[in-house]
Design an enzyme around this catalytic site. Structure first.
Site, PDB file in Angstrom:
ATOM      1  N   ARG A  50     -26.554  -0.418  25.368  1.00  0.00           N
ATOM      2  CA  ARG A  50     -27.199  -1.345  26.309  1.00  0.00           C
ATOM      3  C   ARG A  50     -27.268  -0.697  27.682  1.00  0.00           C
ATOM      4  NH1 ARG A  50     -24.107  -7.031  24.761  1.00  0.00           N
ATOM      5  NH2 ARG A  50     -24.877  -7.204  22.596  1.00  0.00           N
ATOM      6  N   ASP A  52     -28.205   0.132  31.474  1.00  0.00           N
ATOM      7  CA  ASP A  52     -28.374  -0.754  32.629  1.00  0.00           C
ATOM      8  C   ASP A  52     -29.773  -0.646  33.219  1.00  0.00           C
ATOM      9  OD1 ASP A  52     -25.751  -1.607  32.500  1.00  0.00           O
ATOM     10  OD2 ASP A  52     -25.021  -0.096  33.906  1.00  0.00           O
ATOM     11  N   TYR A 113     -24.569  11.259  27.104  1.00  0.00           N
ATOM     12  CA  TYR A 113     -25.299  10.930  28.322  1.00  0.00           C
ATOM     13  C   TYR A 113     -25.434  12.167  29.203  1.00  0.00           C
ATOM     14  CZ  TYR A 113     -25.050   5.868  27.555  1.00  0.00           C
ATOM     15  OH  TYR A 113     -25.218   4.609  27.053  1.00  0.00           O
ATOM     16  N   ARG A 200     -21.550   6.385  35.348  1.00  0.00           N
ATOM     17  CA  ARG A 200     -21.954   6.366  36.755  1.00  0.00           C
ATOM     18  C   ARG A 200     -20.746   6.325  37.688  1.00  0.00           C
ATOM     19  NH1 ARG A 200     -25.722   1.399  37.014  1.00  0.00           N
ATOM     20  NH2 ARG A 200     -25.571   1.847  39.248  1.00  0.00           N
TER      21      ARG A 200
END
Length: 247
Positions: A50, A52, A113, A200
């Site tokens: 999911r 952002d 990522y 992040r």
């Protein structure tokens, strides 16, 4: 019902994230609407991650059950036609038939990522919205060395959003590499799963190391604090990409 795996690419800029929302555009809803226009079926799409608002993907994966055993390339081309017609920034890169027990989320073994930092005095023109522009020089080697202290299984409360809905802050981080290529700094992170805002948050704290405000010991101390207040700046979503999901 036949189950299909969708491999998906998208520009997260126009969307409020992957997950369907009542009053804002989402990647999930865009694809579900394309499926309905193509097949006439109202479906619920399950994604591997999911992402952002503002986060991009080159390797998102989802699965969908359809009432007819379509050819995979027909599904791909039809969905892309409807997505393009609707002006969506989403592409279905590939479609494949999968067993009924395949689950895009729960069958995943690892997620990968990439975070991209443009580290130069001039702001990005061509890649605006796809990188975090940091004009102050960063020491990528120091960032990489410090990042290795976050590897392994830890309580990542410091690097977890207060809105995170995961049952436990414990996660095993398998990879966190920081590599410079000219003016571009790439941070690559791999784990079975991540907490909300974890990548992040780690990148924002690594930036503190890169600019000389923190040492590797300071980063490790922030992790050990298990306190969200100990986290550095949370990096903006612009530079983050979900690049691959392993099954």
């Amino acid at each position: 019902m036949p189950r299909f795996r969708l491999d998906i690419e998208y520009d997260g800029g126009p969307y409020a994230g992957w997950q369907r929302q009542a009053d804002q555009p989402s990647v999930q809803a865009a694809i579900e609407q394309a499926v309905e226009k193509f097949s006439g079926e109202t479906i619920s799409l399950r994604g591997a991650g999911r992402t952002d608002a503002g986060v991009h993907a080159t390797g998102q994966v989802a699965h969908v059950d359809l009432g007819r055993n379509w050819r995979p390339d027909t599904v791909r081309d039809a969905l892309n036609a409807h997505l393009s017609q609707a002006g969506e920034r989403v592409a279905i890169v590939g479609v494949s038939a999968v067993p009924d027990d395949f689950d895009a989320r729960f069958s995943a073994l690892a997620r990968h990522y990439l975070y991209r930092i443009s580290n130069r005095r001039a702001p990005p023109a061509l890649e605006k919205g796809k990188v975090w522009w940091v004009p102050k020089p960063l020491d990528a080697a120091a960032m990489h060395e410090a990042a290795q202290g976050l590897l392994g299984r830890h309580d990542f409360t410091t690097f977890r959003s207060t809105q995170c809905q995961a049952n436990s802050p414990l996660r095993t981080l398998d990879r966190l590499d920081v590599i410079r290529d000219g003016d571009l700094i790439e941070v690559r992170a791999s784990a079975r799963s991540f907490l909300h805002n974890q990548v992040r948050s780690m990148v924002g704290s690594l930036k503190r190391v890169g600019e000389g405000a923190w040492s590797a010991a300071d980063l490790k101390a922030a992790l050990d604090a298990r306190d969200r207040a100990a986290c550095g700046q949370v990096a903006p979503p612009d530079g983050l990409f979900l690049t691959k999901v392993d099954y």
